[in-house]
Design an enzyme around this catalytic site. Structure first.
Site, PDB file in Angstrom:
ATOM      1  N   ASP A 156      48.646  34.497   6.705  1.00  0.00           N
ATOM      2  CA  ASP A 156      47.970  35.617   7.096  1.00  0.00           C
ATOM      3  C   ASP A 156      49.087  36.481   8.089  1.00  0.00           C
ATOM      4  O   ASP A 156      49.419  36.048   9.287  1.00  0.00           O
ATOM      5  CB  ASP A 156      46.757  35.570   8.121  1.00  0.00           C
ATOM      6  CG  ASP A 156      45.750  35.041   7.163  1.00  0.00           C
ATOM      7  OD1 ASP A 156      46.056  34.171   6.252  1.00  0.00           O
ATOM      8  OD2 ASP A 156      44.504  35.084   7.505  1.00  0.00           O
ATOM      9  N   LYS A 219      43.236  42.175   4.958  1.00  0.00           N
ATOM     10  CA  LYS A 219      42.529  41.666   5.768  1.00  0.00           C
ATOM     11  C   LYS A 219      42.313  42.589   6.893  1.00  0.00           C
ATOM     12  O   LYS A 219      43.242  43.279   7.521  1.00  0.00           O
ATOM     13  CB  LYS A 219      43.157  40.307   6.345  1.00  0.00           C
ATOM     14  CG  LYS A 219      42.334  39.782   7.741  1.00  0.00           C
ATOM     15  CD  LYS A 219      42.908  38.251   7.742  1.00  0.00           C
ATOM     16  CE  LYS A 219      42.604  37.816   9.425  1.00  0.00           C
ATOM     17  NZ  LYS A 219      43.314  36.481   9.694  1.00  0.00           N
ATOM     18  N   LYS A 255      39.584  40.336   3.125  1.00  0.00           N
ATOM     19  CA  LYS A 255      39.218  39.213   4.063  1.00  0.00           C
ATOM     20  C   LYS A 255      38.768  40.045   5.303  1.00  0.00           C
ATOM     21  O   LYS A 255      39.655  40.552   6.170  1.00  0.00           O
ATOM     22  CB  LYS A 255      40.129  38.420   4.416  1.00  0.00           C
ATOM     23  CG  LYS A 255      39.716  37.235   5.491  1.00  0.00           C
ATOM     24  CD  LYS A 255      40.842  36.183   5.794  1.00  0.00           C
ATOM     25  CE  LYS A 255      40.572  35.540   7.135  1.00  0.00           C
ATOM     26  NZ  LYS A 255      41.709  34.238   7.322  1.00  0.00           N
TER      27      LYS A 255
END
Length: 306
Positions: A156, A219, A255
């Site tokens: 991430d 995300k 996400k």
């Protein structure tokens, strides 16, 4: 399968105009038109939400014992008696465990000791100068490489939000493309930091740039911003994902992270993704919820309903 970077295309940034009030009204309409009334249906949505969680700990006092407990919870997120009472036949785990790079080896060693189930849970780690992203690119890329080497299967990364605010789109693309390359076979999840991007137009453009540069997931947030995942932001990002799929044929995941605190929050996000992107996106391959406390809340709600 991971995505490869596509050539930079400035044209996708042109004529992007988003009406804030319209977006928020659309979210309200989506939720109103898709009310989940049956208790059995609510329970089914909540069980699905558990399977989509990236169970996360990103505290300054994270220790090996803390990570071990998190991994055990990821492998057995709900009480066995509760699962049986809900008449769910298959074994339930969370989608991933997400930690700082220094704790990746602890996650890998713990999951490897859990028979059968451990290999099904992804090992995710935040990298690239989390949460600010304001570090030299060379050190951010090195951090990715070391984290993958330690066993992370998902990275991430956090973008440098100043590049968005200054309109330096090609530089942003180049940085993410290099991060894509540094990830190798690990999945790349690009954190936009939506609460610091200034407008829905910037969120849409940053989403498109991240996907073009090779993101497997986009995300919302680090969870450290003042404003994190909101449903209107989610709608904008879903529309970007849909547009990118129409352009390329590649499905990019979503996400949301930060601010998802209640069982109803989780259900609302599933409804939004189902409505905008379809049933196929409601799987760990294309949708995750970044959370630390949400799992306990869902478990309590399920017990209360029973």
């Amino acid at each position: 399968m991971t995505q490869l970077s596509k050539p930079f295309d400035q044209s996708i940034l042109k004529k992007v105009h988003i009406n804030k009030n319209y977006v928020e009204a659309q979210v309200d309409q989506i939720l109103k038109n898709n009310l989940v009334k049956s208790q059995d249906n609510i329970n089914a949505w909540l069980l699905q939400a558990v399977k989509l969680i990236d169970l996360t700990t990103l505290s300054g006092d994270d220790t090996k014992s803390c990570v071990i407990r998190l991994c055990q919870k990821a492998a057995n997120p709900l009480d066995d008696k509760l699962v049986k009472a809900l008449k769910h036949e298959n074994r339930i785990t969370t989608a991933a465990v997400c930690v700082y790079p220094s704790r990746v080896k602890d996650v890998c060693s713990t999951l490897n000791r859990i028979p059968e189930i451990g290999k099904e849970i992804q090992v995710a780690a935040v990298a690239t100068g989390f949460p600010s992203g304001l570090y030299p690119l060379q050190t951010r890329l090195a951090e990715i490489g070391l984290t993958v080497q330690d066993g992370a299967t998902e990275i991430d990364v956090v973008i440098d939000r100043s590049l968005v605010l200054m309109g330096k789109w090609e530089q942003l693309y180049n940085e993410i493309a290099q991060m894509r390359k540094a990830c190798g076979t690990a999945h790349l999840k690009v954190i936009l930091g939506v609460g610091e991007l200034g407008s829905y137009e910037n969120i849409y453009k940053a989403s498109m740039i991240a996907m073009m540069a090779g993101a497997d997931f986009i995300k919302t947030s680090t969870g450290k911003e003042t404003v994190n995942a909101t449903l209107p932001v989610g709608l904008v990002m879903c529309r970007a994902i849909r547009k990118y799929y129409q352009m390329t044929g590649f499905k990019v995941g979503l996400k949301p992270a930060g601010g998802i605190k209640t069982a109803q929050d989780a259900v609302n996000w599933l409804i939004l993704v189902y409505t905008e992107l379809g049933q196929e996106w409601l799987s760990p391959k294309l949708f995750r919820i970044g959370a630390s406390s949400l799992l306990d809340v869902i478990e309590k709600d399920l017990k209360k309903y029973l």
